[in-house]
Design an enzyme around this catalytic site. Structure first.
Site, PDB file in Angstrom:
ATOM      1  CE  LYS A  13      -2.259  -0.871   3.829  1.00  0.00           C
ATOM      2  NZ  LYS A  13      -1.782  -2.202   4.253  1.00  0.00           N
ATOM      3  NE  ARG A  88      -3.927  -1.062   9.990  1.00  0.00           N
ATOM      4  CZ  ARG A  88      -2.929  -0.648   9.214  1.00  0.00           C
ATOM      5  NH1 ARG A  88      -2.918   0.551   8.713  1.00  0.00           N
ATOM      6  NH2 ARG A  88      -1.937  -1.461   8.950  1.00  0.00           N
ATOM      7  NE  ARG A 127       7.589  -3.329   5.473  1.00  0.00           N
ATOM      8  CZ  ARG A 127       6.293  -3.080   5.420  1.00  0.00           C
ATOM      9  NH1 ARG A 127       5.781  -2.418   4.395  1.00  0.00           N
ATOM     10  NH2 ARG A 127       5.485  -3.516   6.355  1.00  0.00           N
ATOM     11  NE  ARG A 133       6.742  -1.076   9.183  1.00  0.00           N
ATOM     12  CZ  ARG A 133       5.575  -0.968   8.561  1.00  0.00           C
ATOM     13  NH1 ARG A 133       5.507  -0.345   7.393  1.00  0.00           N
ATOM     14  NH2 ARG A 133       4.487  -1.486   9.077  1.00  0.00           N
ATOM     15  NE  ARG A 144       2.161  -5.249  10.544  1.00  0.00           N
ATOM     16  CZ  ARG A 144       3.253  -5.271   9.787  1.00  0.00           C
ATOM     17  NH1 ARG A 144       4.315  -5.957  10.169  1.00  0.00           N
ATOM     18  NH2 ARG A 144       3.274  -4.613   8.653  1.00  0.00           N
TER      19      ARG A 144
HETATM   20  P1  ADP Z   1       1.115  -2.171   7.307  1.00  0.00           P
HETATM   21  O1  ADP Z   1       0.010  -1.875   6.350  1.00  0.00           O
HETATM   22  O2  ADP Z   1       2.276  -2.851   6.659  1.00  0.00           O
HETATM   23  O3  ADP Z   1       0.653  -2.866   8.545  1.00  0.00           O
HETATM   24  P2  ADP Z   1       1.118   0.595   8.304  1.00  0.00           P
HETATM   25  O4  ADP Z   1       2.243   1.557   8.223  1.00  0.00           O
HETATM   26  O5  ADP Z   1      -0.117   0.936   7.561  1.00  0.00           O
HETATM   27  O6  ADP Z   1       1.746  -0.787   7.805  1.00  0.00           O
HETATM   28  O7  ADP Z   1       0.711   0.360   9.848  1.00  0.00           O
HETATM   29  C1  ADP Z   1       1.647   0.021  10.831  1.00  0.00           C
HETATM   30  C2  ADP Z   1       0.994   0.011  12.211  1.00  0.00           C
HETATM   31  O8  ADP Z   1       0.551   1.349  12.561  1.00  0.00           O
HETATM   32  C3  ADP Z   1      -0.260  -0.849  12.366  1.00  0.00           C
HETATM   33  O9  ADP Z   1       0.035  -2.203  12.620  1.00  0.00           O
HETATM   34  C4  ADP Z   1      -0.933  -0.159  13.578  1.00  0.00           C
HETATM   35  O10 ADP Z   1      -0.317  -0.484  14.798  1.00  0.00           O
HETATM   36  C5  ADP Z   1      -0.655   1.317  13.320  1.00  0.00           C
HETATM   37  N1  ADP Z   1      -1.728   1.918  12.493  1.00  0.00           N
HETATM   38  C6  ADP Z   1      -1.585   2.441  11.245  1.00  0.00           C
HETATM   39  N2  ADP Z   1      -2.756   2.895  10.770  1.00  0.00           N
HETATM   40  C7  ADP Z   1      -3.671   2.655  11.734  1.00  0.00           C
HETATM   41  C8  ADP Z   1      -5.085   2.850  11.841  1.00  0.00           C
HETATM   42  N3  ADP Z   1      -5.788   3.399  10.831  1.00  0.00           N
HETATM   43  N4  ADP Z   1      -5.706   2.479  12.995  1.00  0.00           N
HETATM   44  C9  ADP Z   1      -5.021   1.933  14.004  1.00  0.00           C
HETATM   45  N5  ADP Z   1      -3.702   1.686  13.967  1.00  0.00           N
HETATM   46  C10 ADP Z   1      -3.015   2.033  12.851  1.00  0.00           C
END
Ligand code: ADP
Length: 194
Positions: A13, A88, A127, A133, A144
């Site tokens: 994404k 989310r 990654r 990360r 996740r």
């Molecule tokens: P990925 O899609 O690879 O999980 P992201 O950068 O989108 O990576 O998200 C990393 C983490 O950030 C998530 O696992 C969560 O802990 C937090 N996070 C990101 N966006 C949200 C959201 N919309 N609501 C709640 N937590 C979020």
């Protein structure tokens, strides 16, 4: 244009949202990147969310909606945005609806990027080696994925019922291939309105 790039962790994404935002000249809004920036800058919010991100759980809706709303108030988001990693949960989707309604804006399209679980795990582990990360390890990834299935996938049904176009895109392929599929999907959903 306000597009949501939707998909499981590791679906690409972030990469695709960057390309899409550049293509349309709109803001790239990633809640995950914003949280990581807060952690990096060692703010209070950063300290609060660091252990949550590392575990693979979701940050509480209230905090997430607040950070998203303040980001959408920036000038660069006035012309549109690609949302990456938000909403989310169904509650976040409802909060986004309320926010857009207040601003008399409309969601353009939801792009659902599909990638099989085994491909996701391989990408995440790769990654981990490249970016370091804290949530790119087997344990956090399992969390996740399960959070995604339980709390995030229902957001797709929410949009299908709301009759917002959900466009399914195959996320397996080169960055360029997936990018062309996404552009085609946005255009097919939205040819008249971009
Ligand atoms: P990925 O899609 O690879 O999980 P992201 O950068 O989108 O990576 O998200 C990393 C983490 O950030 C998530 O696992 C969560 O802990 C937090 N996070 C990101 N966006 C949200 C959201 N919309 N609501 C709640 N937590 C979020």
């Amino acid at each position: 244009m306000i597009a949501i790039l939707f998909g499981p962790p590791g679906a690409g994404k972030g990469t695709q949202a960057t390309l899409l935002a550049r293509h349309f000249g709109v803001a790239h809004v990633s809640t995950g990147a914003m949280f990581r920036a807060e952690i990096e800058a060692q703010t209070m919010l950063g300290h609060e969310v660091a252990p949550i991100l590392a575990s693979g759980a979701l940050v509480p809706d209230e905090l997430t909606v607040r950070i998203l709303e303040s980001r959408m108030d920036h000038k660069d988001a006035a012309g549109g945005a690609v949302l990456d990693g938000f909403p989310r949960t169904v509650a976040q989707a409802q909060a986004l609806d309320r926010m857009l309604a207040q601003q008399a804006r409309e969601l353009t399209v939801v792009i659902n990027v599909n990638v099989p679980d085994e491909v996701l795990l391989n990408r995440i582990l790769k990654r981990a080696a490249d970016e370091g990360r804290t949530d790119d390890n087997r344990e956090a990834f399992a969390k996740r994925i399960s959070v995604y299935r339980q709390q995030t996938e229902p957001v797709l049904d929410y949009y299908k019922q709301a009759r917002t176009g959900v466009e399914d895109v195959d996320g397996v392929g080169s960055i360029e291939e997936v990018n062309s599929r996404i552009l085609a999907a946005v255009e097919s959903a939205n040819g008249q309105r971009v």
